[in-house]
Design a protein around this motif. Structure first.
Motif, PDB file in Angstrom:
ATOM      1  N   VAL A  94       3.030 -18.796  -9.192  1.00 25.76           N
ATOM      2  CA  VAL A  94       3.081 -17.362  -8.917  1.00 25.76           C
ATOM      3  C   VAL A  94       1.682 -16.773  -9.078  1.00 25.76           C
ATOM      4  CG1 VAL A  94       4.130 -15.153  -9.574  1.00 25.76           C
ATOM      5  CG2 VAL A  94       5.448 -17.279  -9.824  1.00 25.76           C
ATOM      6  N   GLU A  95       1.206 -16.095  -8.033  1.00 30.44           N
ATOM      7  CA  GLU A  95      -0.093 -15.432  -8.091  1.00 30.44           C
ATOM      8  C   GLU A  95       0.093 -14.057  -8.728  1.00 30.44           C
ATOM      9  OE1 GLU A  95      -3.772 -14.248  -5.114  1.00 30.44           O
ATOM     10  OE2 GLU A  95      -1.780 -14.523  -4.256  1.00 30.44           O
ATOM     11  N   VAL A  96      -0.741 -13.731  -9.719  1.00 29.07           N
ATOM     12  CA  VAL A  96      -0.654 -12.447 -10.410  1.00 29.07           C
ATOM     13  C   VAL A  96      -1.912 -11.642 -10.109  1.00 29.07           C
ATOM     14  CG1 VAL A  96      -0.500 -11.287 -12.648  1.00 29.07           C
ATOM     15  CG2 VAL A  96       0.765 -13.410 -12.249  1.00 29.07           C
ATOM     16  N   LEU A  97      -1.704 -10.392  -9.676  1.00 30.43           N
ATOM     17  CA  LEU A  97      -2.813  -9.535  -9.291  1.00 30.43           C
ATOM     18  C   LEU A  97      -2.767  -8.215 -10.059  1.00 30.43           C
ATOM     19  CD1 LEU A  97      -2.529 -10.172  -5.468  1.00 30.43           C
ATOM     20  CD2 LEU A  97      -4.222 -11.155  -7.021  1.00 30.43           C
ATOM     21  N   PRO A  98      -3.605  -8.068 -11.102  1.00 28.63           N
ATOM     22  CA  PRO A  98      -3.713  -6.772 -11.768  1.00 28.63           C
ATOM     23  C   PRO A  98      -4.520  -5.821 -10.883  1.00 28.63           C
ATOM     24  CG  PRO A  98      -5.142  -8.387 -12.841  1.00 28.63           C
ATOM     25  CD  PRO A  98      -4.416  -9.101 -11.735  1.00 28.63           C
ATOM     26  N   THR A  99      -4.018  -4.603 -10.704  1.00 29.38           N
ATOM     27  CA  THR A  99      -4.671  -3.684  -9.779  1.00 29.38           C
ATOM     28  C   THR A  99      -4.753  -2.282 -10.341  1.00 29.38           C
ATOM     29  OG1 THR A  99      -4.635  -2.844  -7.504  1.00 29.38           O
ATOM     30  CG2 THR A  99      -2.500  -3.112  -8.579  1.00 29.38           C
ATOM     31  N   SER A 100      -5.702  -1.519  -9.833  1.00 28.54           N
ATOM     32  CA  SER A 100      -5.816  -0.103 -10.175  1.00 28.54           C
ATOM     33  C   SER A 100      -4.979   0.757  -9.228  1.00 28.54           C
ATOM     34  CB  SER A 100      -7.286   0.331 -10.116  1.00 28.54           C
ATOM     35  OG  SER A 100      -7.812   0.062  -8.822  1.00 28.54           O
ATOM     36  N   VAL A 130       3.088   1.726  -9.927  1.00 24.74           N
ATOM     37  CA  VAL A 130       2.761   0.408 -10.461  1.00 24.74           C
ATOM     38  C   VAL A 130       2.415   0.625 -11.934  1.00 24.74           C
ATOM     39  CG1 VAL A 130       1.219  -1.581 -10.320  1.00 24.74           C
ATOM     40  CG2 VAL A 130       1.840  -0.337  -8.226  1.00 24.74           C
ATOM     41  N   THR A 131       3.157  -0.016 -12.824  1.00 24.90           N
ATOM     42  CA  THR A 131       2.965   0.216 -14.249  1.00 24.90           C
ATOM     43  C   THR A 131       2.306  -0.993 -14.923  1.00 24.90           C
ATOM     44  OG1 THR A 131       5.266  -0.463 -14.631  1.00 24.90           O
ATOM     45  CG2 THR A 131       4.846   1.903 -14.435  1.00 24.90           C
ATOM     46  N   PRO A 132       1.657  -0.766 -16.076  1.00 24.57           N
ATOM     47  CA  PRO A 132       0.937  -1.843 -16.769  1.00 24.57           C
ATOM     48  C   PRO A 132       1.860  -2.734 -17.597  1.00 24.57           C
ATOM     49  CG  PRO A 132       0.642   0.218 -17.958  1.00 24.57           C
ATOM     50  CD  PRO A 132       1.445   0.538 -16.705  1.00 24.57           C
ATOM     51  N   HIS A 133       1.241  -3.682 -18.272  1.00 22.75           N
ATOM     52  CA  HIS A 133       1.916  -4.571 -19.225  1.00 22.75           C
ATOM     53  C   HIS A 133       2.970  -5.448 -18.545  1.00 22.75           C
ATOM     54  CE1 HIS A 133      -0.173  -2.176 -22.145  1.00 22.75           C
ATOM     55  NE2 HIS A 133       0.495  -1.091 -21.780  1.00 22.75           N
ATOM     56  N   ALA A 134       2.533  -6.253 -17.597  1.00 26.00           N
ATOM     57  CA  ALA A 134       3.465  -7.081 -16.814  1.00 26.00           C
ATOM     58  C   ALA A 134       4.373  -7.936 -17.690  1.00 26.00           C
ATOM     59  CB  ALA A 134       2.687  -7.965 -15.842  1.00 26.00           C
ATOM     60  N   ALA A 155       0.634  -5.926 -10.701  1.00 23.35           N
ATOM     61  CA  ALA A 155       0.864  -5.176 -11.933  1.00 23.35           C
ATOM     62  C   ALA A 155      -0.319  -4.282 -12.246  1.00 23.35           C
ATOM     63  CB  ALA A 155       1.094  -6.148 -13.090  1.00 23.35           C
ATOM     64  N   GLY A 156      -0.059  -3.252 -13.032  1.00 26.84           N
ATOM     65  CA  GLY A 156      -1.127  -2.348 -13.460  1.00 26.84           C
ATOM     66  C   GLY A 156      -2.082  -3.002 -14.440  1.00 26.84           C
ATOM     67  N   SER A 157      -1.585  -3.923 -15.246  1.00 27.31           N
ATOM     68  CA  SER A 157      -2.454  -4.681 -16.143  1.00 27.31           C
ATOM     69  C   SER A 157      -1.732  -5.937 -16.595  1.00 27.31           C
ATOM     70  CB  SER A 157      -2.855  -3.847 -17.372  1.00 27.31           C
ATOM     71  OG  SER A 157      -1.735  -3.602 -18.205  1.00 27.31           O
ATOM     72  N   VAL A 158      -2.525  -6.955 -16.882  1.00 32.75           N
ATOM     73  CA  VAL A 158      -2.014  -8.227 -17.398  1.00 32.75           C
ATOM     74  C   VAL A 158      -3.078  -8.858 -18.268  1.00 32.75           C
ATOM     75  CG1 VAL A 158      -0.521  -8.685 -15.404  1.00 32.75           C
ATOM     76  CG2 VAL A 158      -2.821  -9.590 -15.434  1.00 32.75           C
ATOM     77  N   GLY A 159      -2.649  -9.733 -19.138  1.00 31.57           N
ATOM     78  CA  GLY A 159      -3.585 -10.519 -19.928  1.00 31.57           C
ATOM     79  C   GLY A 159      -3.865 -11.853 -19.262  1.00 31.57           C
ATOM     80  N   PRO A 203       3.306   1.702  -5.378  1.00 35.79           N
ATOM     81  CA  PRO A 203       3.814   0.362  -5.039  1.00 35.79           C
ATOM     82  C   PRO A 203       3.708   0.020  -3.550  1.00 35.79           C
ATOM     83  CG  PRO A 203       5.303   1.442  -6.563  1.00 35.79           C
ATOM     84  CD  PRO A 203       4.293   2.475  -6.144  1.00 35.79           C
ATOM     85  N   GLU A 204       4.096   0.941  -2.670  1.00 42.00           N
ATOM     86  CA  GLU A 204       4.039   0.654  -1.225  1.00 42.00           C
ATOM     87  C   GLU A 204       2.602   0.412  -0.773  1.00 42.00           C
ATOM     88  OE1 GLU A 204       6.557   1.359   1.517  1.00 42.00           O
ATOM     89  OE2 GLU A 204       8.148   1.205   0.017  1.00 42.00           O
ATOM     90  N   THR A 205       1.683   1.245  -1.262  1.00 36.63           N
ATOM     91  CA  THR A 205       0.271   1.082  -0.911  1.00 36.63           C
ATOM     92  C   THR A 205      -0.253  -0.248  -1.445  1.00 36.63           C
ATOM     93  OG1 THR A 205      -0.049   3.473  -0.919  1.00 36.63           O
ATOM     94  CG2 THR A 205      -2.037   2.114  -1.088  1.00 36.63           C
ATOM     95  N   ALA A 206       0.143  -0.615  -2.654  1.00 34.92           N
ATOM     96  CA  ALA A 206      -0.300  -1.883  -3.236  1.00 34.92           C
ATOM     97  C   ALA A 206       0.154  -3.063  -2.388  1.00 34.92           C
ATOM     98  CB  ALA A 206       0.226  -2.015  -4.666  1.00 34.92           C
ATOM     99  N   VAL A 207       1.407  -3.040  -1.949  1.00 37.05           N
ATOM    100  CA  VAL A 207       1.922  -4.131  -1.115  1.00 37.05           C
ATOM    101  C   VAL A 207       1.191  -4.169   0.216  1.00 37.05           C
ATOM    102  CG1 VAL A 207       3.957  -4.975   0.129  1.00 37.05           C
ATOM    103  CG2 VAL A 207       4.166  -4.218  -2.250  1.00 37.05           C
ATOM    104  N   ARG A 208       1.035  -3.014   0.842  1.00 36.36           N
ATOM    105  CA  ARG A 208       0.326  -2.964   2.133  1.00 36.36           C
ATOM    106  C   ARG A 208      -1.104  -3.477   1.981  1.00 36.36           C
ATOM    107  NH1 ARG A 208       0.779   2.068   3.048  1.00 36.36           N
ATOM    108  NH2 ARG A 208      -1.353   2.683   2.596  1.00 36.36           N
TER     109      ARG A 208
END
Length: 123
Positions: free
Chosen positions: A85-91, A15-19, A69-73, A95-100
């Motif tokens: 669209v729901e946006v979720l910045p995460t640590s 999962v990379t930053p800067h969506a 995303a890894g980061s968003v403003g 990707p698979e773990t994030a979706v799960r």
């Protein structure tokens, strides 16, 4: 049809930053039974990053229910919310773990932050 989830992943591995500047997304579909599957890999042309697209209608990412995303403003979150669209910045970096974890309701969500730098190319 299940929930369509786009995960920012410039390198196709994490999962990379800067969506708003991301061109590569892994597309998952979450099923009603709690399962999910990778259904597509999207690569946007440079002029279709959300940063470049602006507030015009018809962007391909508007078709998804969630962006992880890894980061968003904060402006990105607000703009996508107006499109449903729901946006979720995460640590979470996998990707698979994030979706799960999104499906399970355990995804760690970070606060949005302002970007004050000008590195435009992440390839």
């Amino acid at each position: 049809m299940g929930t369509k989830i786009a995960v920012t992943s410039q390198n196709r591995r994490t999962v990379t930053p800067h969506a708003g500047r991301t061109r590569r997304f892994l597309i998952y579909e979450a099923h009603a039974d709690g399962g999910y599957e990778l259904v597509d890999r999207v690569e946007l042309p440079k002029d279709q990053t959300l940063h470049e697209w602006g507030n015009r209608d018809g962007h391909p990412l508007y078709a998804y229910d969630v962006i992880i995303a890894g980061s968003v403003g904060p402006n990105f979150i607000e703009r996508m919310a107006r499109r449903g669209v729901e946006v979720l910045p995460t640590s979470e970096t996998d990707p698979e773990t994030a979706v799960r974890r999104y499906i399970d309701g355990t995804l760690p969500v970070e606060p949005p932050h302002e970007h004050h730098h000008h590195d435009h190319d992440h390839d």
